[in-house]
Design an enzyme around this catalytic site. Structure first.
Site, PDB file in Angstrom:
ATOM      1  N   HIS A 126       0.812  -1.154  -0.060  1.00  0.00           N
ATOM      2  CA  HIS A 126      -0.082  -0.089  -0.008  1.00  0.00           C
ATOM      3  C   HIS A 126       0.928   1.231   0.045  1.00  0.00           C
ATOM      4  O   HIS A 126       2.088   1.299  -0.094  1.00  0.00           O
ATOM      5  CB  HIS A 126      -0.916   0.077   1.123  1.00  0.00           C
ATOM      6  CG  HIS A 126      -0.454  -0.295   2.605  1.00  0.00           C
ATOM      7  ND1 HIS A 126       0.546   0.839   2.942  1.00  0.00           N
ATOM      8  CD2 HIS A 126      -0.460  -1.227   3.515  1.00  0.00           C
ATOM      9  CE1 HIS A 126       0.964   0.211   4.294  1.00  0.00           C
ATOM     10  NE2 HIS A 126       0.471  -0.891   4.350  1.00  0.00           N
TER      11      HIS A 126
ATOM     12  N   GLY B  30       1.815   3.287   2.197  1.00  0.00           N
ATOM     13  CA  GLY B  30       2.691   3.501   3.320  1.00  0.00           C
ATOM     14  C   GLY B  30       3.913   2.744   3.061  1.00  0.00           C
ATOM     15  O   GLY B  30       5.205   3.207   2.986  1.00  0.00           O
ATOM     16  N   HIS B  31       3.964   1.440   2.272  1.00  0.00           N
ATOM     17  CA  HIS B  31       4.892   0.819   1.900  1.00  0.00           C
ATOM     18  C   HIS B  31       5.859   1.448   0.898  1.00  0.00           C
ATOM     19  O   HIS B  31       7.035   1.728   0.791  1.00  0.00           O
ATOM     20  CB  HIS B  31       4.602  -0.653   1.398  1.00  0.00           C
ATOM     21  CG  HIS B  31       4.140  -1.716   2.452  1.00  0.00           C
ATOM     22  ND1 HIS B  31       3.321  -2.477   2.152  1.00  0.00           N
ATOM     23  CD2 HIS B  31       4.532  -1.712   3.844  1.00  0.00           C
ATOM     24  CE1 HIS B  31       2.866  -3.105   3.185  1.00  0.00           C
ATOM     25  NE2 HIS B  31       3.457  -2.448   4.263  1.00  0.00           N
TER      26      HIS B  31
ATOM     27  N   GLY C 165       8.418   2.395   9.500  1.00  0.00           N
ATOM     28  CA  GLY C 165       7.585   3.538   9.372  1.00  0.00           C
ATOM     29  C   GLY C 165       6.901   3.644  10.957  1.00  0.00           C
ATOM     30  O   GLY C 165       6.936   3.118  11.677  1.00  0.00           O
ATOM     31  N   GLU C 166       6.565   5.078  11.036  1.00  0.00           N
ATOM     32  CA  GLU C 166       6.122   5.452  12.291  1.00  0.00           C
ATOM     33  C   GLU C 166       4.603   4.979  12.500  1.00  0.00           C
ATOM     34  O   GLU C 166       4.182   5.259  13.519  1.00  0.00           O
ATOM     35  CB  GLU C 166       6.054   7.007  12.333  1.00  0.00           C
ATOM     36  CG  GLU C 166       7.596   7.577  12.494  1.00  0.00           C
ATOM     37  CD  GLU C 166       7.640   8.990  12.825  1.00  0.00           C
ATOM     38  OE1 GLU C 166       6.650   9.585  12.779  1.00  0.00           O
ATOM     39  OE2 GLU C 166       8.993   9.546  12.529  1.00  0.00           O
TER      40      GLU C 166
ATOM     41  N   VAL D 173       2.012   7.602   6.731  1.00  0.00           N
ATOM     42  CA  VAL D 173       1.322   8.137   5.548  1.00  0.00           C
ATOM     43  C   VAL D 173      -0.164   8.040   5.419  1.00  0.00           C
ATOM     44  O   VAL D 173      -0.609   7.042   6.122  1.00  0.00           O
ATOM     45  CB  VAL D 173       1.401   7.327   4.162  1.00  0.00           C
ATOM     46  CG1 VAL D 173       0.575   7.646   2.952  1.00  0.00           C
ATOM     47  CG2 VAL D 173       2.905   7.468   3.821  1.00  0.00           C
TER      48      VAL D 173
ATOM     49  N   SER E 276      -2.884   1.831   6.513  1.00  0.00           N
ATOM     50  CA  SER E 276      -2.413   0.301   6.892  1.00  0.00           C
ATOM     51  C   SER E 276      -3.197  -0.624   6.226  1.00  0.00           C
ATOM     52  O   SER E 276      -4.262  -0.214   6.105  1.00  0.00           O
ATOM     53  CB  SER E 276      -2.414   0.304   8.325  1.00  0.00           C
ATOM     54  OG  SER E 276      -3.567   0.036   8.808  1.00  0.00           O
TER      55      SER E 276
END
Length: 269
Positions: free
Chosen positions: A41, A43-44, A132-133, A161, A170
């Site tokens: 997704h 975020g990745h 990632g945060e 993100v 996520s």
């Protein structure tokens, strides 16, 4: 099989991926690991972009089977380590990282995820790892382990993100039913409200979060403030606000950074 940069060479053998990393580190190039454990997704994609920005980096993704190689080729990833538990732990998982119970995510869950990432770091032999945060507690747990165990690895964090309404991207959040999306939006809105109340201290931050959640008929499973390292929050300074709610039997959590006791408008330009 020959190696070509940016072509997402697929490797299933731990010794081979370690050899690739060792060759490039021997040439003075950073080897960057990006662990991806769920369906691909946005975020990745942000993690992969961060990896590619490291000068001279050779980027290796530790990939979930569901992640399509073509997406990784499009992102100019150099190698993909398709691993299983048997690959990482041929003698069974005999060692795990112990995680302190801070009252947020279950320690056993954090322990399993942190142990997997640390095993991948050592199996690959990377110089850098990108996290990632979005899963902030895991990020800090891995950083603490790397520091405490003297791993020669640098952790790079990537901000969460978010979708247009503010919900963190996520796999879990993307799969939530449409009927529950408004409640999930309330969680991110509550954290935003808490962050904007940061000038007035801890009490104001917590009250703002509760107020927004209450307006959405939600009760927090937890609302916590910590220092960025997950130490107790300072009265004044950088802090991290965490909150979680249960929607249709599933817990959803999120976090944001804030200048506690200072406020965004008072930060120096």
């Amino acid at each position: 099989m020959s190696f070509e940069f940016g072509q997402a060479l697929e490797v299933t053998d731990a010794a081979r991926i370690a050899m690739i990393a060792r060759v490039f580190r021997g040439k003075g190039r950073p080897v960057v690991l990006v662990p991806l454990q769920t369906h691909f997704h946005a975020g990745h994609a942000a993690l992969l972009r961060a990896a590619r920005r490291i000068p001279g980096a050779v980027t290796i993704v530790a990939a979930h089977p569901s992640i399509d190689r073509r997406m990784l080729v499009d992102a100019h990833i150099d190698a993909v380590f398709r691993y299983t538990d048997e690959t990482l732990w041929p003698n069974g998982k005999r060692t795990t990282i112990a995680v302190a119970d801070r009252g947020m995510l279950p320690p056993a869950h954090l322990s399993a995820d942190a142990t997997r990432i640390l095993a991948l770091i050592n199996a690959v032999g990377c110089s850098d790892v990108i996290l990632g945060e979005n899963n902030y507690e895991l990020l800090v747990t891995v950083q603490h382990a790397i520091t405490d165990l003297h791993f020669p690895t640098t952790v790079h964090s990537v901000p969460t993100v978010r979708m247009p309404g503010g919900v963190a991207v996520s796999a879990k959040n993307l799969d939530i039913p449409a009927s529950s999306q408004e409640q999930l939006l309330a969680l991110s809105a509550a954290l935003t409200a808490g962050a904007h109340a940061s000038e007035h201290g801890t009490g104001a931050v917590l009250a703002a979060v509760r107020s927004v959640l209450s307006a959405a008929n939600l009760t927090a499973d937890y609302i916590e403030l910590f220092a960025p390292t997950l130490a107790p929050a300072p009265e004044t300074g950088d802090a991290r606000l965490f909150a979680a709610v249960t929607i249709n039997g599933q817990q959803f959590h999120d976090s944001v950074g804030l200048p506690l006791g200072i406020g965004f408008k008072n930060l120096e330009a």
